[in-house]
Scaffold this motif. Sequence first.
Motif, PDB file in Angstrom:
ATOM      1  N   ILE A   1       0.839  -1.207   0.000  1.00  0.00           N
ATOM      2  CA  ILE A   1       0.000   0.000   0.000  1.00  0.00           C
ATOM      3  C   ILE A   1       0.872   1.255   0.000  1.00  0.00           C
ATOM      4  CG2 ILE A   1      -1.681   1.315   1.343  1.00  0.00           C
ATOM      5  CD1 ILE A   1      -2.804  -1.362   2.331  1.00  0.00           C
ATOM      6  N   SER A   2       1.921   1.243   0.821  1.00  0.00           N
ATOM      7  CA  SER A   2       2.787   2.424   0.914  1.00  0.00           C
ATOM      8  C   SER A   2       3.573   2.655  -0.373  1.00  0.00           C
ATOM      9  CB  SER A   2       3.747   2.260   2.092  1.00  0.00           C
ATOM     10  OG  SER A   2       3.045   2.165   3.309  1.00  0.00           O
ATOM     11  N   LEU A   3       4.068   1.574  -1.004  1.00  0.00           N
ATOM     12  CA  LEU A   3       4.871   1.709  -2.214  1.00  0.00           C
ATOM     13  C   LEU A   3       4.015   2.018  -3.438  1.00  0.00           C
ATOM     14  CD1 LEU A   3       7.319  -1.293  -1.676  1.00  0.00           C
ATOM     15  CD2 LEU A   3       7.940   1.131  -1.613  1.00  0.00           C
ATOM     16  N   GLY A   4       2.800   1.530  -3.435  1.00  0.00           N
ATOM     17  CA  GLY A   4       1.930   1.744  -4.590  1.00  0.00           C
ATOM     18  C   GLY A   4       2.056   0.673  -5.647  1.00  0.00           C
ATOM     19  N   PHE A   5       2.760  -0.426  -5.358  1.00  0.00           N
ATOM     20  CA  PHE A   5       2.863  -1.560  -6.286  1.00  0.00           C
ATOM     21  C   PHE A   5       3.085  -2.827  -5.460  1.00  0.00           C
ATOM     22  CE2 PHE A   5       7.073   0.407  -5.983  1.00  0.00           C
ATOM     23  CZ  PHE A   5       7.855  -0.646  -5.537  1.00  0.00           C
ATOM     24  N   PRO A   6       2.731  -3.999  -6.021  1.00  0.00           N
ATOM     25  CA  PRO A   6       2.858  -5.249  -5.263  1.00  0.00           C
ATOM     26  C   PRO A   6       4.316  -5.576  -4.935  1.00  0.00           C
ATOM     27  CG  PRO A   6       1.407  -5.535  -7.164  1.00  0.00           C
ATOM     28  CD  PRO A   6       2.085  -4.208  -7.329  1.00  0.00           C
ATOM     29  N   LEU A   7       4.565  -5.899  -3.673  1.00  0.00           N
ATOM     30  CA  LEU A   7       5.889  -6.325  -3.226  1.00  0.00           C
ATOM     31  C   LEU A   7       5.766  -7.742  -2.687  1.00  0.00           C
ATOM     32  CD1 LEU A   7       8.880  -5.636  -2.601  1.00  0.00           C
ATOM     33  CD2 LEU A   7       8.109  -4.875  -0.343  1.00  0.00           C
ATOM     34  N   THR A   8       6.557  -8.657  -3.254  1.00  0.00           N
ATOM     35  CA  THR A   8       6.555 -10.048  -2.807  1.00  0.00           C
ATOM     36  C   THR A   8       7.989 -10.487  -2.527  1.00  0.00           C
ATOM     37  OG1 THR A   8       6.650 -10.840  -5.095  1.00  0.00           O
ATOM     38  CG2 THR A   8       4.460 -10.623  -4.094  1.00  0.00           C
ATOM     39  N   VAL A   9       8.117 -11.603  -1.816  1.00  0.00           N
ATOM     40  CA  VAL A   9       9.445 -12.152  -1.500  1.00  0.00           C
ATOM     41  C   VAL A   9       9.430 -13.641  -1.772  1.00  0.00           C
ATOM     42  CG1 VAL A   9       9.922 -10.403   0.260  1.00  0.00           C
ATOM     43  CG2 VAL A   9       8.866 -12.559   0.922  1.00  0.00           C
ATOM     44  N   SER A  10      10.602 -14.195  -2.029  1.00  0.00           N
ATOM     45  CA  SER A  10      10.730 -15.626  -2.299  1.00  0.00           C
ATOM     46  C   SER A  10      10.830 -16.409  -0.998  1.00  0.00           C
ATOM     47  CB  SER A  10      11.973 -15.894  -3.146  1.00  0.00           C
ATOM     48  OG  SER A  10      13.148 -15.628  -2.381  1.00  0.00           O
ATOM     49  N   GLN A  11      10.608 -17.724  -1.096  1.00  0.00           N
ATOM     50  CA  GLN A  11      10.760 -18.590   0.068  1.00  0.00           C
ATOM     51  C   GLN A  11      12.205 -18.597   0.541  1.00  0.00           C
ATOM     52  OE1 GLN A  11       8.310 -20.203   1.838  1.00  0.00           O
ATOM     53  NE2 GLN A  11       9.997 -20.562   3.259  1.00  0.00           N
ATOM     54  N   ALA A  12      13.149 -18.478  -0.398  1.00  0.00           N
ATOM     55  CA  ALA A  12      14.562 -18.457  -0.022  1.00  0.00           C
ATOM     56  C   ALA A  12      14.865 -17.281   0.899  1.00  0.00           C
ATOM     57  CB  ALA A  12      15.441 -18.397  -1.268  1.00  0.00           C
ATOM     58  N   LEU A  13      14.243 -16.138   0.637  1.00  0.00           N
ATOM     59  CA  LEU A  13      14.457 -14.978   1.498  1.00  0.00           C
ATOM     60  C   LEU A  13      13.869 -15.214   2.885  1.00  0.00           C
ATOM     61  CD1 LEU A  13      14.504 -11.306   0.700  1.00  0.00           C
ATOM     62  CD2 LEU A  13      12.924 -12.019   2.485  1.00  0.00           C
ATOM     63  N   LEU A  14      12.670 -15.792   2.936  1.00  0.00           N
ATOM     64  CA  LEU A  14      12.070 -16.097   4.241  1.00  0.00           C
ATOM     65  C   LEU A  14      12.932 -17.087   5.010  1.00  0.00           C
ATOM     66  CD1 LEU A  14       8.279 -16.399   3.317  1.00  0.00           C
ATOM     67  CD2 LEU A  14       9.511 -14.424   4.227  1.00  0.00           C
ATOM     68  N   ASP A  15      13.525 -18.055   4.285  1.00  0.00           N
ATOM     69  CA  ASP A  15      14.411 -19.026   4.940  1.00  0.00           C
ATOM     70  C   ASP A  15      15.649 -18.338   5.502  1.00  0.00           C
ATOM     71  OD1 ASP A  15      12.696 -21.094   4.400  1.00  0.00           O
ATOM     72  OD2 ASP A  15      13.756 -21.760   2.600  1.00  0.00           O
ATOM     73  N   MET A  16      16.179 -17.362   4.774  1.00  0.00           N
ATOM     74  CA  MET A  16      17.362 -16.653   5.260  1.00  0.00           C
ATOM     75  C   MET A  16      17.028 -15.844   6.512  1.00  0.00           C
ATOM     76  SD  MET A  16      19.990 -14.082   3.296  1.00  0.00           S
ATOM     77  CE  MET A  16      20.786 -15.434   2.429  1.00  0.00           C
ATOM     78  N   ILE A  17      15.855 -15.221   6.534  1.00  0.00           N
ATOM     79  CA  ILE A  17      15.429 -14.496   7.738  1.00  0.00           C
ATOM     80  C   ILE A  17      15.321 -15.451   8.908  1.00  0.00           C
ATOM     81  CG2 ILE A  17      13.489 -13.278   8.802  1.00  0.00           C
ATOM     82  CD1 ILE A  17      12.943 -11.970   6.120  1.00  0.00           C
ATOM     83  N   ARG A  18      14.713 -16.608   8.667  1.00  0.00           N
ATOM     84  CA  ARG A  18      14.525 -17.590   9.740  1.00  0.00           C
ATOM     85  C   ARG A  18      15.864 -18.082  10.272  1.00  0.00           C
ATOM     86  NH1 ARG A  18      14.613 -22.943   9.116  1.00  0.00           N
ATOM     87  NH2 ARG A  18      14.301 -22.750   6.869  1.00  0.00           N
ATOM     88  N   GLN A  19      16.781 -18.410   9.378  1.00  0.00           N
ATOM     89  CA  GLN A  19      18.077 -18.936   9.807  1.00  0.00           C
ATOM     90  C   GLN A  19      18.888 -17.887  10.564  1.00  0.00           C
ATOM     91  OE1 GLN A  19      20.053 -20.609   6.371  1.00  0.00           O
ATOM     92  NE2 GLN A  19      18.191 -21.676   5.740  1.00  0.00           N
ATOM     93  N   GLY A  20      18.715 -16.633  10.174  1.00  0.00           N
ATOM     94  CA  GLY A  20      19.499 -15.582  10.816  1.00  0.00           C
ATOM     95  C   GLY A  20      18.916 -15.054  12.099  1.00  0.00           C
ATOM     96  N   SER A  21      17.699 -15.488  12.438  1.00  0.00           N
ATOM     97  CA  SER A  21      17.048 -14.903  13.613  1.00  0.00           C
ATOM     98  C   SER A  21      16.596 -15.909  14.643  1.00  0.00           C
ATOM     99  CB  SER A  21      15.814 -14.099  13.169  1.00  0.00           C
ATOM    100  OG  SER A  21      14.846 -14.959  12.578  1.00  0.00           O
ATOM    101  N   SER A  22      16.466 -17.174  14.254  1.00  0.00           N
ATOM    102  CA  SER A  22      15.886 -18.166  15.154  1.00  0.00           C
ATOM    103  C   SER A  22      16.908 -18.624  16.189  1.00  0.00           C
ATOM    104  CB  SER A  22      15.379 -19.370  14.357  1.00  0.00           C
ATOM    105  OG  SER A  22      14.874 -20.356  15.227  1.00  0.00           O
ATOM    106  N   ILE A  23      16.699 -18.185  17.431  1.00  0.00           N
ATOM    107  CA  ILE A  23      17.462 -18.676  18.578  1.00  0.00           C
ATOM    108  C   ILE A  23      16.450 -19.398  19.452  1.00  0.00           C
ATOM    109  CG2 ILE A  23      18.927 -18.057  20.536  1.00  0.00           C
ATOM    110  CD1 ILE A  23      19.743 -15.564  19.021  1.00  0.00           C
ATOM    111  N   PRO A  24      16.387 -20.715  19.358  1.00  0.00           N
ATOM    112  CA  PRO A  24      15.266 -21.453  19.946  1.00  0.00           C
ATOM    113  C   PRO A  24      14.939 -21.109  21.389  1.00  0.00           C
ATOM    114  CG  PRO A  24      16.556 -22.910  18.572  1.00  0.00           C
ATOM    115  CD  PRO A  24      17.306 -21.611  18.635  1.00  0.00           C
ATOM    116  N   VAL A  25      15.953 -20.882  22.222  1.00  0.00           N
ATOM    117  CA  VAL A  25      15.657 -20.642  23.634  1.00  0.00           C
ATOM    118  C   VAL A  25      15.079 -19.254  23.876  1.00  0.00           C
ATOM    119  CG1 VAL A  25      17.442 -22.251  24.358  1.00  0.00           C
ATOM    120  CG2 VAL A  25      18.003 -19.835  24.165  1.00  0.00           C
ATOM    121  N   LEU A  26      15.077 -18.377  22.869  1.00  0.00           N
ATOM    122  CA  LEU A  26      14.504 -17.039  23.029  1.00  0.00           C
ATOM    123  C   LEU A  26      13.095 -16.945  22.463  1.00  0.00           C
ATOM    124  CD1 LEU A  26      17.544 -14.709  22.245  1.00  0.00           C
ATOM    125  CD2 LEU A  26      16.739 -15.573  24.450  1.00  0.00           C
ATOM    126  N   GLY A  27      12.598 -18.016  21.877  1.00  0.00           N
ATOM    127  CA  GLY A  27      11.220 -18.044  21.427  1.00  0.00           C
ATOM    128  C   GLY A  27      10.971 -17.189  20.196  1.00  0.00           C
TER     129      GLY A  27
END
Length: 646
Positions: free
Chosen positions: A347-373
């Motif tokens: 809505i803010s950009l005024g055009f559709p913004l999408t991301v790939s599963q690979a990007l979501l996987d990179m976010i998950r791998q870089g942020s998931s510290i299991p004991v911190l929930g």
Amino acid sequence: MSTSKPNPSSLSPNEIRQRLRSSHLGVDEAIDRLLDAVRPWQLFGHDQARPRVVGLWGMTGTGKSSLVRALVENLGLAGHTFWLDAGECRRYNWLNDTLDQIRMHHDGDPFILVIDEFQHARTLKDGVEMEEPAELRRLWELIDVGRVMLEPGHQFGLRILLDLEHKQRTLLMQGVVIAHGRVVQGWDIYERVMGTHGHGEPWAIPRALWEEVRDMMPRPISMCAFQELLESCDNEGVLELLRDLLALHTAPIPVDASKALVLVMGNLDELYTGGRDLLPELDPEVLLDRSRDIGRTGIHEALSALFRIEQVARLGIDHIVFPPLGSDTVKALVKAEAEGILARLTISLGFPLTVSQALLDMIRQGSSIPVLGARPVVATVHRVLPSLAAQIQDRLGLNKADSCTIDIVEGRAIAHMEIAGRTVVAPLKWPIERPPLPDPEALRRYATHEAGHLLCGVRLAGLKPLQVCARTSSARLGGFVIWKNKPGKPFTRSQVVPRLAGILGGWVAERIVYGEQGVSTGSDDDLRKATAMALDLVKEHGFGQDRFFHAEHATASSVGFRTMLGATEEQARQCLQEAEELALRTIVAERELLERIIEALVGNGSIGPKAIDLILAGESEPIKRIGASRSEGDAVPLRRTMPWEA
């Protein structure tokens, strides 16, 4: 009695269940158990004789507080719910303010009391009783029997009441007459005693003090209602009103909380093996697997380390354990958060913004510290996606894109923008720090060490591995092996040498691969633990040549034989020597398997149970470059968990 009645939700129990399940991922069983525990209170809360207590326990960031808030909202009882933070239990008047609200609005009626961070209300530390605040002792009474005394407060208002009561007695003795709350005779005496000096109105209680007196009423009333109350009083009536208020605020007031639903929430990291290790490499499935059989007994054991036995009993038996976030839950969480953010960014950009599963996987791998929930995962999604969108907007400038997709190509973020019928590819800077690439030589050494532990643990001790890792972000820990728990299984004499061999497996593997002079200092922890275990078993558990308990040294104050210590230590040394020889024979005989494990660890950094089973079965395990997305069955680390700890 209550001045307001609950306005319960029109949603059915099943509708509430589905709503909670859709908004809180990975805790379906906890949701079902919570709703089952709350339902009797919903239906029969008015009939109960003591509070209904439900405990919600788990690691940080598993959604306990969020779930309770959502439950209260869906039940339509937010206005009948009180929250206490037990981390503030040593603050003055921590409980009194809440009790005052309960007394005014829900005395003897159903309400919900939520006590969060309850582990901070601990009364034991290392087995020693701690000083317990008076506020906390009263809370335990509320939890147990539902009746607690509200301590007098409002000291400033109390002084005003004392002055007014004294002055009213003086006015009565000197002949001042009050009717309908006003002075009708003896105005000059009234002005002198009250000190109004011609500026006051003919009210028995000066209007300037109405606000303070009104605040001292047992329940809130409007200013008009207070005026009507005053107008109903003559001399004795005003005096009686003031004396009643004084009595109310100079002696403890009983509060009836017997109809309450008390939800006690806390973090019990002690329930989870390795629950304090802040390693991103730890596979979420490891904690999930090792928490499956905690049960009520595990909760009571963890609580008994924090609270006195009678307090554990007061918390009852209705306890719900929240599981750690599993891999599927983390993936779903990243996806759900990303979808919400992308919708707003579109809505803010005024055009559709999408991301790939690979990007979501990179976010998950870089942020998931299991004991911190969930918190680091959610925070990373909210940090990364807007930052990447801002870079795209800056690159476009005044231009307008038709659409944009962000992908990961060879470990880098790439924006594919459709502009006027053509595709523009632009590299993007990853907005958060990424771990450095591993040193190849150090990685292979760690892989060799952990491969030795894995091989000996499986082949000799019969242990089931959950994860083996040869690369961590920890400065103190290069790698580890985590074994599946075997709760309740006794340790036998026949297992001593195989277990010791498993502990020494990493050291022996380094000797075989790098030679006698190539063994690193990374084995010192293994040697210390193996030595301690051998001495403990021989001296304290009767696994030596006699059945005696031997004290540590000749001047030890503990019970036990203090002679023949040299002999018992020699027996422990022999156990270690046998274990070393057994590990050596095993690894030499299975050198080819050792090399396959090493290569898998060098290629993947960490492997999980499915990959381990493939390797042990002699099947090929696909090698991936470190940093690529992990497939299901791969794993990652915690502190090194030794075989005897499983």
